[in-house]
Motif scaffolding. Structure first.
Motif, short mmCIF file in Angstrom:
data_model
loop_
_atom_site.label_atom_id
_atom_site.label_comp_id
_atom_site.label_asym_id
_atom_site.label_seq_id
_atom_site.Cartn_x
_atom_site.Cartn_y
_atom_site.Cartn_z
N THR A 172 0.84 -1.19 0.00
CA THR A 172 0.00 0.00 0.00
C THR A 172 0.87 1.24 0.00
N ASP A 201 -4.61 -2.59 -7.86
CA ASP A 201 -5.55 -3.50 -7.20
C ASP A 201 -6.57 -2.75 -6.36
N ASP A 202 -6.21 -1.55 -5.92
CA ASP A 202 -7.19 -0.71 -5.23
C ASP A 202 -6.70 0.73 -5.24
N TYR A 204 -8.19 4.53 -3.48
CA TYR A 204 -9.24 5.07 -2.61
C TYR A 204 -8.71 6.22 -1.77
N LYS A 212 -13.04 4.90 4.46
CA LYS A 212 -12.57 4.86 3.08
C LYS A 212 -13.67 5.30 2.11
N PHE A 214 -14.36 5.28 -2.30
CA PHE A 214 -13.87 4.71 -3.55
C PHE A 214 -14.42 5.50 -4.74
N SER A 218 -16.09 2.40 -9.85
CA SER A 218 -15.18 1.31 -9.47
C SER A 218 -15.94 0.07 -9.02
N LYS A 220 -17.31 -0.08 -6.09
CA LYS A 220 -17.16 -0.15 -4.63
C LYS A 220 -17.83 1.06 -3.98
N GLU A 261 -3.08 0.54 -3.83
CA GLU A 261 -2.57 -0.78 -3.47
C GLU A 261 -2.11 -1.54 -4.72
#
Length: 307
Positions: A172, A201-202, A204, A212, A214, A218, A220, A261
Motif C-alpha cells: 500500500t 488492485d485498489d 481510494y 474509506k 472509492f 469502481s 465499490k 494498493e
C-alpha cells in the motif's frame, strides 16, 4: 716498319699490315664499349637518388591520401576499424542509456525503489492546454505544469497524461503531489485535478479513523462527496497558502488522503486529466508506510528507464 717491309716477301707484308689494321679497329671499339659501359654504370648508380625525388613529389601532391596504393590500403584498414567499432557499439547498447534511448516521454518508466517513487510532473507527454511554467522559485526541475484551458469539473479524461510506474515492492502506497493555486486568491478554487489508477488492485481515499471512499464507477462503496466518475477521483488541496505545498485529498468537506494498493510487482499506469484551470503541479510521490512523509518528499527523483 720500312725495315720489315724490305726483308719480308711482298705478299706476307701486305697480310701483316691488314692484320694490324684489324687489330687497331678492334681496340678502339673495345675502348668505346668500355666507355659506354662506364656511363651506363654511372647512370644505374644515380637512379636510386632520382626515385625518392619522384616519390617525395607525389607525397606532397597527395593531400587527400588517395593517390598511392599504400595510402589507400591504410584508408581501407581505417574504414574497417571504424565499421568494427560501430558494430561493437551497437552490440553493447542494452537500451538502458537514458540519454540515447529515453527521448520519448511516452516510453518513460518511473522505477520504485525501497518503497518510493518520486517524479517531476513535467517529465511526461502533455497535450491540450497544459503549459510549462517557471514563475517563482519554489518549484524544482525544469518547471511546473498548469492547465490553462476550459474547466472539466464533472467530465474527467481531457488532456490526459500517463505515467508508467514500475513497482518491485508490492503493498500500500500513499500518494501526494506538490501543487499550487496559480489563478485567483482563493485556496478553495482552481485547486484540483483528476487522478486515476485504473489497473492498480485498489485506489481510494482514507481518513485516520479508517473511513474509506472509492471512486464512482469502481463498483465499490461508499463514494466520495462531490464529483467522481469512471474510476477518477478529484484530488484537491486547501488552505490560505496558495504556493506549492505537499497535499492531496478527496471528498468535499470530508478530507480523505489518497492511497493505492499494488498486490504484485509490475508496471502500472497513473493517469492525470484536467479539471480546474490554474491548478499547478510540480511533482508527485508514492511511498509505503514504512517511510515517513518527511523522508519521502525529501528524496531524490526516481530513476527513469525506457519501455
Amino acid at each position: 716498319m720500312t725495315a720489315i717491309a724490305s726483308n719480308w716477301p711482298k705478299g706476307l707484308f701486305v697480310l701483316f699490315v691488314f692484320t694490324l689494321a684489324i687489330y687497331s679497329c678492334s681496340s678502339e671499339d673495345a675502348e668505346l664499349l668500355l666507355t659506354d659501359t662506364e656511363i651506363a654504370s654511372d647512370e644505374t648508380e644515380q637512379e636510386p637518388d632520382e626515385v625518392p625525388t619522384d616519390d617525395t613529389t607525389t607525397t606532397e601532391d597527395d593531400d587527400d591520401g588517395n593517390t598511392d596504393d599504400t595510402t589507400q590500403d591504410d584508408e581501407s584498414d581505417t574504414t574497417s576499424d571504424d565499421d568494427e567499432s560501430e558494430d561493437s557499439s551497437e552490440d553493447t547498447n542494452d537500451g538502458t542509456d537514458t540519454v540515447s534511448t529515453c527521448t520519448n516521454p511516452l516510453n518513460y518508466i518511473f522505477n520504485e525503489k525501497d518503497g518510493l517513487v518520486l517524479a517531476e510532473f513535467e517529465d511526461a507527454k502533455f497535450s491540450g492546454s497544459w503549459a510549462l511554467k517557471t514563475n517563482g522559485n519554489t518549484y524544482t526541475g525544469k518547471g511546473y505544469m498548469v492547465w490553462q484551458g476550459q474547466q472539466y469539473l464533472n467530465d474527467p479524461g481531457t488532456g490526459k497524461v500517463t505515467f508508467n510506474i514500475k513497482i518491485t515492492n508490492p503493498g500500500t502506497y500513499k500518494f501526494l503531489w506538490y501543487n499550487a493555486v496559480k489563478t485567483g486568491n482563493n485556496g478553495t478554487e482552481h485547486n484540483d485535478t483528476w487522478l486515476r489508477f485504473a489497473d492498480a488492485d485498489d485506489f481510494y481515499g482514507k481518513k485516520g479513523t479508517g473511513s474509506k471512499v472509492f471512486p464512482k464507477g469502481s463498483g465499490k462503496n461508499p463514494n466520495p462527496n462531490g464529483s467522481s466518475k469512471d474510476g477518477w477521483l478529484k484530488i484537491y488541496r486547501s488552505g490560505n497558502n496558495l504556493d506549492f505545498i505537499w497535499q492531496a485529498r478527496t471528498s468535499d468537506h470530508d478530507a480523505h488522503d489518497i492511497y493505492v494498493e499494488f498486490d504484485n510487482p509490475g508496471t502500472y499506469k497513473m493517469e492525470v486529466s484536467a479539471r480546474s484551470s490554474g491548478h499547478a503541479i510540480d511533482k508527485f510521490v508514492l511511498f509505503k508506510n514504512s517511510m515517513s512523509q518527511a523522508d519521502a518528499i525529501a528524496a531524490a527523483a526516481s530513476v527513469i528507464t525506457c519501455d
